[in-house]
Design a protein around this motif. Structure first.
Motif, PDB file in Angstrom:
ATOM      1  N   TRP A  70       0.835  -1.187   0.000  1.00  0.00           N
ATOM      2  CA  TRP A  70       0.000   0.000   0.000  1.00  0.00           C
ATOM      3  C   TRP A  70       0.879   1.251   0.000  1.00  0.00           C
ATOM      4  O   TRP A  70       1.888   1.314   0.697  1.00  0.00           O
ATOM      5  CB  TRP A  70      -0.898   0.035   1.233  1.00  0.00           C
ATOM      6  N   GLU A 101      -5.957  -8.630   4.397  1.00  0.00           N
ATOM      7  CA  GLU A 101      -6.953  -7.607   4.674  1.00  0.00           C
ATOM      8  C   GLU A 101      -8.327  -8.052   4.174  1.00  0.00           C
ATOM      9  O   GLU A 101      -8.445  -8.598   3.084  1.00  0.00           O
ATOM     10  CB  GLU A 101      -6.600  -6.287   3.979  1.00  0.00           C
ATOM     11  N   GLU A 105     -10.997  -3.492   5.690  1.00  0.00           N
ATOM     12  CA  GLU A 105      -9.631  -2.977   5.845  1.00  0.00           C
ATOM     13  C   GLU A 105      -9.096  -2.412   4.533  1.00  0.00           C
ATOM     14  O   GLU A 105      -8.394  -1.389   4.522  1.00  0.00           O
ATOM     15  CB  GLU A 105      -8.721  -4.082   6.371  1.00  0.00           C
ATOM     16  N   LYS A 108     -10.358   1.010   4.109  1.00  0.00           N
ATOM     17  CA  LYS A 108      -9.680   1.962   4.987  1.00  0.00           C
ATOM     18  C   LYS A 108      -8.347   2.395   4.382  1.00  0.00           C
ATOM     19  O   LYS A 108      -7.999   3.581   4.389  1.00  0.00           O
ATOM     20  CB  LYS A 108      -9.465   1.347   6.378  1.00  0.00           C
ATOM     21  N   TYR A 109      -7.610   1.438   3.844  1.00  0.00           N
ATOM     22  CA  TYR A 109      -6.349   1.789   3.196  1.00  0.00           C
ATOM     23  C   TYR A 109      -6.583   2.648   1.958  1.00  0.00           C
ATOM     24  O   TYR A 109      -5.836   3.609   1.706  1.00  0.00           O
ATOM     25  CB  TYR A 109      -5.576   0.524   2.818  1.00  0.00           C
ATOM     26  N   HIS A 112      -7.352   6.182   3.032  1.00  0.00           N
ATOM     27  CA  HIS A 112      -6.142   6.829   3.547  1.00  0.00           C
ATOM     28  C   HIS A 112      -5.228   7.257   2.394  1.00  0.00           C
ATOM     29  O   HIS A 112      -4.774   8.410   2.351  1.00  0.00           O
ATOM     30  CB  HIS A 112      -5.402   5.863   4.476  1.00  0.00           C
ATOM     31  N   GLU A 113      -4.968   6.350   1.471  1.00  0.00           N
ATOM     32  CA  GLU A 113      -4.089   6.689   0.351  1.00  0.00           C
ATOM     33  C   GLU A 113      -4.738   7.733  -0.563  1.00  0.00           C
ATOM     34  O   GLU A 113      -4.039   8.574  -1.147  1.00  0.00           O
ATOM     35  CB  GLU A 113      -3.735   5.432  -0.447  1.00  0.00           C
ATOM     36  N   LEU A 158      -6.264   4.404  11.055  1.00  0.00           N
ATOM     37  CA  LEU A 158      -5.437   3.212  10.922  1.00  0.00           C
ATOM     38  C   LEU A 158      -4.810   2.874  12.278  1.00  0.00           C
ATOM     39  O   LEU A 158      -4.639   3.750  13.129  1.00  0.00           O
ATOM     40  CB  LEU A 158      -4.340   3.438   9.878  1.00  0.00           C
ATOM     41  N   GLU A 173      -5.108  10.706   7.319  1.00  0.00           N
ATOM     42  CA  GLU A 173      -6.010  10.105   8.288  1.00  0.00           C
ATOM     43  C   GLU A 173      -7.256  10.965   8.487  1.00  0.00           C
ATOM     44  O   GLU A 173      -8.375  10.449   8.601  1.00  0.00           O
ATOM     45  CB  GLU A 173      -5.287   9.918   9.630  1.00  0.00           C
TER      46      GLU A 173
END
Length: 345
Positions: A70, A101, A105, A108-109, A112-113, A158, A173
């Motif tokens: 990621w 994941e 999950e 969520k990544y 975030h990215e 995270l 975040e």
């Protein structure tokens, strides 16, 4: 008697299963022809784009590509997704090594990215207001850092108090919390110092929602087409030995897993820990800020030692064992991190 670190040394990564065999492990990643299109992760990328639209961000759609982990290359408005999410058989190998994941999950990544990519696309980090709220973008980016536990100046998304790692992570975040459907951030963060950052995100989204990004395209980091290592080589590299607490835990484990071997309701403690490994690792990584690979190695070592000692649990008291063991390992990790004078996430 073995220490927990010695036990971990003997814990080898699982690089294949009977169902998969060795051909896949011996294949170069660049020769697998992996693509996001038509893969299991494509639907989640499209879900990310729908969430952006629901937030009235109409002109920003970060390109996604498959890579080794990621990430969002610094300054580049693109999102790197781990290659193993592109095929079920690769995902199975990842699951055996690093706790794959789930869809929650993965989202969520992705959020975030996307926060990083949004920051770079509109060059927000160059503005005085961004710097005042989040800090200098040019601050050194260190893997080791000491978070202020339970600080209300940062959102929590995270695991590992990640917003405190760097101003860029703080923004990513904040973006992810703001973007998550039904996150209830207005209520959850009421009275927190982090609220000013979320309100900034809400306002900036309105301002640039229909504005073309200053950087519409970005350059990728390493892509799957450039990954010439085999699948087996990749996992041997990523599961190298990590430093663990060098202590003897035999008496502590025996005190926790103390069920009689003669009880009809007893079962092996090692199997019990293995069954609950992912949930335990999730909680421990989230509350301690220890790197997840280290938590995974610690859990594997404890499972191995519990099996060697032939320790048992009473299956009627599983919740009690989980509670006590989580508190025990969290305390162990926090003491280890305090001695090493750094927190890692």
């Amino acid at each position: 008697m073995e220490t927990i670190e010695q036990a971990a040394t003997d814990t080898q990564p699982v690089l294949s299963t009977p169902a998969l065999g060795t051909p896949l492990l011996n294949t170069k990643i660049c020769d697998l022809g992996l693509k996001i299109e038509g893969s299991p992760v494509e639907a989640l990328v499209q879900r990310l784009y729908r969430e952006l639209e629901q937030k009235k961000i109409m002109k920003f759609r970060p390109a996604c590509y498959l890579t080794d982990e990621w990430g969002c290359p610094s300054g580049e408005p693109v999102i790197g997704i781990p290659f193993y999410l592109a095929r079920p058989d690769l995902a199975q190998i990842e699951k055996e090594n690093n706790d794959l994941e789930d869809n929650r999950e993965i989202m969520k990544y992705l959020r975030h990215e996307a926060g990083h990519a949004f920051n770079y696309a509109y060059k927000l980090h160059r503005t005085p207001e961004w710097k005042q709220l989040f800090g200098p973008y040019r601050r050194p980016y260190r893997e080791n850092y000491r978070p202020v536990l339970f600080s209300k100046d940062y959102v929590r998304y995270l695991p590992g108090w990640y917003a405190q790692k760097h101003p860029d992570e703080d923004f990513a975040e904040t973006f992810a919390v703001w973007m998550t459907p039904r996150s209830g951030w207005r209520k959850k963060y009421r009275g927190w110092g982090a609220m000013a950052k979320l309100q900034y995100m809400e306002r900036i989204a309105r301002e640039v929602g229909n504005v073309d990004p200053l950087r519409k395209r970005g350059s990728t980091d390493i892509t799957v087409a450039e990954m010439e290592m085999t699948v087996g080589e990749f996992y041997r590299h990523t599961t190298e030995q990590v430093s663990l607490p060098d202590v003897n835990l035999d008496s502590d484990l025996a005190a926790i897993f103390n069920a009689s071997k003669r009880q009809k309701t007893s079962e092996p403690a090692g199997a019990f820990l293995r069954k609950n490994r992912k949930a335990l690792a999730d909680h421990i990584a989230a509350w301690t800020a220890m790197q997840r690979p280290m938590v995974r190695k610690l859990m594997e070592a404890v499972e191995k030692r519990s099996t060697e000692l032939d320790l048992k649990i009473d299956r009627r008291k599983e919740a009690e064992y989980l509670s006590e063991f989580t508190v025990f390992v969290t305390t162990l990790v926090m003491n280890h991190l305090a001695r090493s004078r750094s927190f890692q996430a």
